[in-house]
Design a protein around this motif. Structure first.
Motif, PDB file in Angstrom:
ATOM      1  N   ALA A   1     -11.608  -6.304 -31.787  1.00 27.83           N
ATOM      2  CA  ALA A   1     -10.883  -7.180 -30.748  1.00 27.83           C
ATOM      3  C   ALA A   1      -9.797  -6.406 -30.133  1.00 27.83           C
ATOM      4  CB  ALA A   1     -10.309  -8.398 -31.665  1.00 27.83           C
ATOM      5  N   ALA A   2      -8.867  -5.544 -30.559  1.00 30.34           N
ATOM      6  CA  ALA A   2      -8.067  -4.891 -30.223  1.00 30.34           C
ATOM      7  C   ALA A   2      -8.420  -3.911 -28.768  1.00 30.34           C
ATOM      8  CB  ALA A   2      -7.183  -4.141 -31.229  1.00 30.34           C
ATOM      9  N   GLU A   3      -9.606  -3.085 -29.266  1.00 34.09           N
ATOM     10  CA  GLU A   3     -10.090  -2.509 -28.247  1.00 34.09           C
ATOM     11  C   GLU A   3     -10.867  -3.242 -27.131  1.00 34.09           C
ATOM     12  OE1 GLU A   3     -13.235  -0.463 -30.477  1.00 34.09           O
ATOM     13  OE2 GLU A   3     -12.007   1.129 -31.152  1.00 34.09           O
ATOM     14  N   ALA A   4     -10.798  -4.409 -27.067  1.00 36.41           N
ATOM     15  CA  ALA A   4     -11.409  -5.540 -26.186  1.00 36.41           C
ATOM     16  C   ALA A   4     -10.082  -6.024 -25.488  1.00 36.41           C
ATOM     17  CB  ALA A   4     -12.307  -6.399 -26.459  1.00 36.41           C
ATOM     18  N   GLY A   5      -8.855  -5.721 -26.086  1.00 39.90           N
ATOM     19  CA  GLY A   5      -7.697  -6.279 -25.474  1.00 39.90           C
ATOM     20  C   GLY A   5      -7.027  -7.413 -26.241  1.00 39.90           C
ATOM     21  N   ASP A   6      -7.647  -7.894 -27.321  1.00 39.97           N
ATOM     22  CA  ASP A   6      -7.169  -9.002 -28.175  1.00 39.97           C
ATOM     23  C   ASP A   6      -6.733  -8.679 -29.305  1.00 39.97           C
ATOM     24  OD1 ASP A   6      -6.713 -11.406 -29.221  1.00 39.97           O
ATOM     25  OD2 ASP A   6      -8.778 -12.029 -29.458  1.00 39.97           O
ATOM     26  N   GLN A   7      -5.153  -8.840 -29.497  1.00 44.58           N
ATOM     27  CA  GLN A   7      -4.602  -8.237 -30.633  1.00 44.58           C
ATOM     28  C   GLN A   7      -4.334  -9.422 -31.656  1.00 44.58           C
ATOM     29  OE1 GLN A   7      -1.417  -5.222 -30.591  1.00 44.58           O
ATOM     30  NE2 GLN A   7      -1.796  -4.942 -28.301  1.00 44.58           N
ATOM     31  N   ALA A   8      -4.597 -10.713 -31.387  1.00 48.31           N
ATOM     32  CA  ALA A   8      -4.435 -11.727 -32.242  1.00 48.31           C
ATOM     33  C   ALA A   8      -5.090 -11.445 -33.692  1.00 48.31           C
ATOM     34  CB  ALA A   8      -4.919 -13.133 -31.693  1.00 48.31           C
ATOM     35  N   PRO A   9      -6.357 -11.027 -33.835  1.00 52.19           N
ATOM     36  CA  PRO A   9      -6.757 -10.771 -35.156  1.00 52.19           C
ATOM     37  C   PRO A   9      -6.013  -9.661 -35.890  1.00 52.19           C
ATOM     38  CG  PRO A   9      -8.563 -10.745 -33.538  1.00 52.19           C
ATOM     39  CD  PRO A   9      -7.322 -10.819 -32.730  1.00 52.19           C
ATOM     40  N   LEU A  10      -5.390  -8.500 -35.023  1.00 50.55           N
ATOM     41  CA  LEU A  10      -4.815  -7.681 -35.834  1.00 50.55           C
ATOM     42  C   LEU A  10      -3.350  -8.347 -36.158  1.00 50.55           C
ATOM     43  CD1 LEU A  10      -3.979  -4.643 -36.348  1.00 50.55           C
ATOM     44  CD2 LEU A  10      -3.302  -4.506 -33.934  1.00 50.55           C
ATOM     45  N   ASP A  11      -2.817  -9.068 -35.498  1.00 53.54           N
ATOM     46  CA  ASP A  11      -1.517  -9.689 -35.571  1.00 53.54           C
ATOM     47  C   ASP A  11      -1.722 -10.270 -36.974  1.00 53.54           C
ATOM     48  OD1 ASP A  11      -0.338  -8.949 -33.596  1.00 53.54           O
ATOM     49  OD2 ASP A  11      -0.632 -10.812 -32.470  1.00 53.54           O
ATOM     50  N   GLY A  12      -2.958 -11.234 -37.114  1.00 52.67           N
ATOM     51  CA  GLY A  12      -3.026 -12.140 -38.552  1.00 52.67           C
ATOM     52  C   GLY A  12      -3.320 -11.329 -39.695  1.00 52.67           C
ATOM     53  N   LEU A  13      -4.154 -10.061 -39.599  1.00 53.44           N
ATOM     54  CA  LEU A  13      -4.412  -9.068 -40.727  1.00 53.44           C
ATOM     55  C   LEU A  13      -2.971  -8.609 -41.220  1.00 53.44           C
ATOM     56  CD1 LEU A  13      -6.225  -7.501 -42.381  1.00 53.44           C
ATOM     57  CD2 LEU A  13      -6.651  -6.122 -40.761  1.00 53.44           C
ATOM     58  N   LEU A  14      -2.076  -7.823 -39.994  1.00 51.11           N
ATOM     59  CA  LEU A  14      -1.009  -7.351 -40.651  1.00 51.11           C
ATOM     60  C   LEU A  14      -0.121  -8.458 -41.181  1.00 51.11           C
ATOM     61  CD1 LEU A  14      -0.206  -4.994 -37.357  1.00 51.11           C
ATOM     62  CD2 LEU A  14      -0.546  -4.234 -39.748  1.00 51.11           C
ATOM     63  N   ASP A  15       0.084  -9.616 -40.951  1.00 48.61           N
ATOM     64  CA  ASP A  15       0.843 -10.586 -41.490  1.00 48.61           C
ATOM     65  C   ASP A  15       0.285 -10.936 -42.955  1.00 48.61           C
ATOM     66  OD1 ASP A  15       2.492 -12.886 -41.880  1.00 48.61           O
ATOM     67  OD2 ASP A  15       1.050 -14.330 -41.272  1.00 48.61           O
ATOM     68  N   ALA A  16      -0.818 -10.778 -43.101  1.00 46.08           N
ATOM     69  CA  ALA A  16      -1.405 -10.944 -44.457  1.00 46.08           C
ATOM     70  C   ALA A  16      -1.065  -9.790 -45.194  1.00 46.08           C
ATOM     71  CB  ALA A  16      -3.093 -11.236 -44.426  1.00 46.08           C
ATOM     72  N   VAL A  17      -1.404  -8.535 -45.005  1.00 47.27           N
ATOM     73  CA  VAL A  17      -1.270  -7.484 -45.847  1.00 47.27           C
ATOM     74  C   VAL A  17       0.255  -6.957 -45.785  1.00 47.27           C
ATOM     75  CG1 VAL A  17      -3.397  -6.567 -45.338  1.00 47.27           C
ATOM     76  CG2 VAL A  17      -1.596  -5.741 -43.928  1.00 47.27           C
ATOM     77  N   ARG A  18       1.059  -7.368 -45.187  1.00 51.28           N
ATOM     78  CA  ARG A  18       2.306  -7.043 -45.203  1.00 51.28           C
ATOM     79  C   ARG A  18       3.206  -7.860 -46.241  1.00 51.28           C
ATOM     80  NH1 ARG A  18       3.981  -5.939 -38.742  1.00 51.28           N
ATOM     81  NH2 ARG A  18       4.138  -3.799 -38.758  1.00 51.28           N
ATOM     82  N   ASP A  19       2.409  -8.980 -46.779  1.00 55.78           N
ATOM     83  CA  ASP A  19       3.081  -9.724 -47.912  1.00 55.78           C
ATOM     84  C   ASP A  19       1.960 -10.244 -48.998  1.00 55.78           C
ATOM     85  OD1 ASP A  19       4.537 -11.389 -49.488  1.00 55.78           O
ATOM     86  OD2 ASP A  19       4.602 -13.028 -48.058  1.00 55.78           O
ATOM     87  N   PRO A  20       1.188  -9.237 -49.607  1.00 52.60           N
ATOM     88  CA  PRO A  20       0.121  -9.300 -50.156  1.00 52.60           C
ATOM     89  C   PRO A  20       0.050  -9.993 -51.255  1.00 52.60           C
ATOM     90  CG  PRO A  20       1.092  -7.144 -50.700  1.00 52.60           C
ATOM     91  CD  PRO A  20       2.052  -7.676 -49.615  1.00 52.60           C
ATOM     92  N   PHE A  21       1.284 -10.353 -52.067  1.00 54.75           N
ATOM     93  CA  PHE A  21       1.216 -11.048 -53.394  1.00 54.75           C
ATOM     94  C   PHE A  21       1.452 -12.532 -53.262  1.00 54.75           C
ATOM     95  CE2 PHE A  21       2.541  -6.604 -53.998  1.00 54.75           C
ATOM     96  CZ  PHE A  21       1.660  -6.138 -55.183  1.00 54.75           C
TER      97      PHE A  21
END
Length: 469
Positions: free
Chosen positions: A423-443
């Motif tokens: 998605a980021a390579e296609a210009g859409d960073q929303a999935p990256l935002d969601g993934l980073l939000d999850a893994v930055r608070d993993p517990f």
């Protein structure tokens, strides 16, 4: 501007080449790690030109570092930064931190490669480094990801180019020592050891035996932490093992999902040298290569030097096992220590083989009163029926809370990573935002993030990772 120091370049002439980042047509900040920048004391308004090494203050001195390394067992006496530049260090409350570029163009160490990086691998390193930091695992980190406005050519065709801005306690590696030792420059090895001690182990000044002991302990703890979360590094070459004990180089890495000890993700690891189960073995092998470079410093008598180094190396397996078993006790919520704990752990691992590694541990805390929460994960649902009573007899009073604090729910699952990168390579960073939000608070389980805890879908297929060069 970044207030650089030049600690490495001043102290260690001969271990680098002065170089400059390639100009790029349209640098744009795709990701800026504001919390990390604040920790480093950096200004929040850094530009893409500054971060990409194209508009540097006079205090910066970009250098490509020299090092050697064993790559998949074969020794190369001259590797070095083929697509990276150390810009300098910044002084933080926690000491000096390197700021370096990755993907900034060819250097004298590039060996015919283009020195560039594609956007996908840059964002992968950003994601995984943030996840590792949140998991409490020592790691280099990404300060920024910069789109270059260029295309880079890879096997899959043209891909958008990017530069990673990486922060590390240092970029000193086992391979840095090997580079000087291969030249027979023992005075250079001594200077490097003294520098590494001053920077990372200052209580060991002049004590090279103590230095090797501390590096071995740091790397043993690190690999134990990898194993506990199912992380497969993929390229445990000696040039990718840091003296500080931080994880570096997130090229073909990935997190194991279904528990299989022989798991390999890297497309270039055809023999499984760096498989999940082999990581503790390679730990000891790599440390032996470091010890070889230090022998003349350990003792002028070669026989005594070998004997003293061997004693340290013989203790590495026990150090790793102790760190791993202590971590497993936390993951299983055990009360204190018991002689039978290793057998208890091994029985659990046999029971979950083929099941999801992360979810098996995470759901175990719910299996105290409802074993079905765990059985649903298993290929053979009754595999742990005899084990559960043994485990319950060893539980700490606050076992569930301990286990949830030790067992992440969210990791960079491979399907979600690929989804975010595409998605980021296609210009859409929303999935990256969601993934980073999850893994930055993993517990901490949170509503709306359910898909980040799910195993890969059936159609995802066999997963392979690539170096990106």
């Amino acid at each position: 501007m970044i207030p650089f120091q030049q600690d490495f370049a001043t102290a260690l002439p001969g271990l680098y080449v002065d170089w400059q980042a390639d100009a790029v047509p349209d640098p744009q900040i795709l990701r800026f790690n504001a919390p990390l920048a604040a920790d480093l004391g950096l200004p929040p308004d850094l530009t893409a030109q500054q971060l990409a090494g194209l508009d540097l203050p006079a205090s910066a001195r970009p250098v490509a570092q020299a090092y050697a390394g064993h790559q998949f067992g074969g020794f190369s006496p001259r590797l070095g930064d083929g697509r990276a530049l150390l810009l300098g260090e910044v002084l933080t409350p926690k000491g000096l931190r390197d700021i370096a570029l990755k993907g900034s163009g060819a250097t004298p160490f590039s060996r015919g490669a283009d020195g560039k990086a594609a956007l996908g691998p840059v964002l992968r390193e950003f994601i995984v480094a943030e996840a590792m930091h949140a998991l409490g695992i020592p790691t280099t980190r990404a300060l920024a990801a910069i789109a270059t406005g260029q295309q880079v050519l890879r096997e899959a065709g043209p891909q958008p180019g990017a530069v990673l801005v990486r922060v590390a306690s240092s970029h000193l590696r086992v391979g840095t020592f090997q580079y000087l030792a291969a030249q027979g420059d023992m005075e250079g090895v001594r200077r490097l050891a003294d520098y590494a001690i001053a920077r990372h182990y200052p209580h060991r000044t002049g004590d090279y035996v103590g230095f090797l002991t501390d590096v071995a302990a740091a790397q043993a703890r690190l690999v134990a932490q990898w194993m506990l979360v199912g992380f497969v590094h993929g390229v445990m070459n000696t040039d990718n093992m840091t003296i500080s004990g931080e994880t570096i180089d997130y090229g073909p890495c990935a997190f194991m999902e279904a528990y299989a000890p022989g798991t390999v993700f890297s497309s270039i690891d055809r023999q499984g040298r760096y498989a999940y189960v082999n990581q503790p073995l390679i730990l000891g092998w790599n440390l032996a290569r470091l010890a070889e470079t230090l022998l003349p410093l350990i003792d002028a008598d070669e026989g005594r030097a070998v004997e003293r180094a061997t004693r340290i190396l013989e203790g590495v397996a026990a150090q790793y096992q102790d760190a791993w078993l202590d971590g497993m006790r936390r993951k299983l919520g055990l009360d204190g220590k018991d002689a039978g704990d290793r057998d208890l752990v091994e029985a659990f691992l046999q029971g979950i083989e083929g099941a999801d590694w992360t979810l098996s541990f995470r759901r175990l805390s719910r299996a105290m009163d409802d074993p079905s929460r765990l059985r649903v994960l298993l290929a053979q649902p009754d595999r742990l029926d005899d084990w559960l009573p043994r485990w319950k007899a060893r539980l700490a009073p606050d076992a569930a809370a301990r286990m949830d604090a030790a067992n992440p729910l969210y990791i960079p699952r491979n399907e979600r990573v690929e989804e975010a990168l595409a998605a980021a390579e296609a210009g859409d960073q929303a999935p990256l935002d969601g993934l980073l939000d999850a893994v930055r608070d993993p517990f901490n389980e949170r509503q709306g993030l359910e898909k980040y805890a799910l195993p890969a879908s059936e159609g995802f297929g066999t997963y392979r990772t690539f170096c990106g060069t």
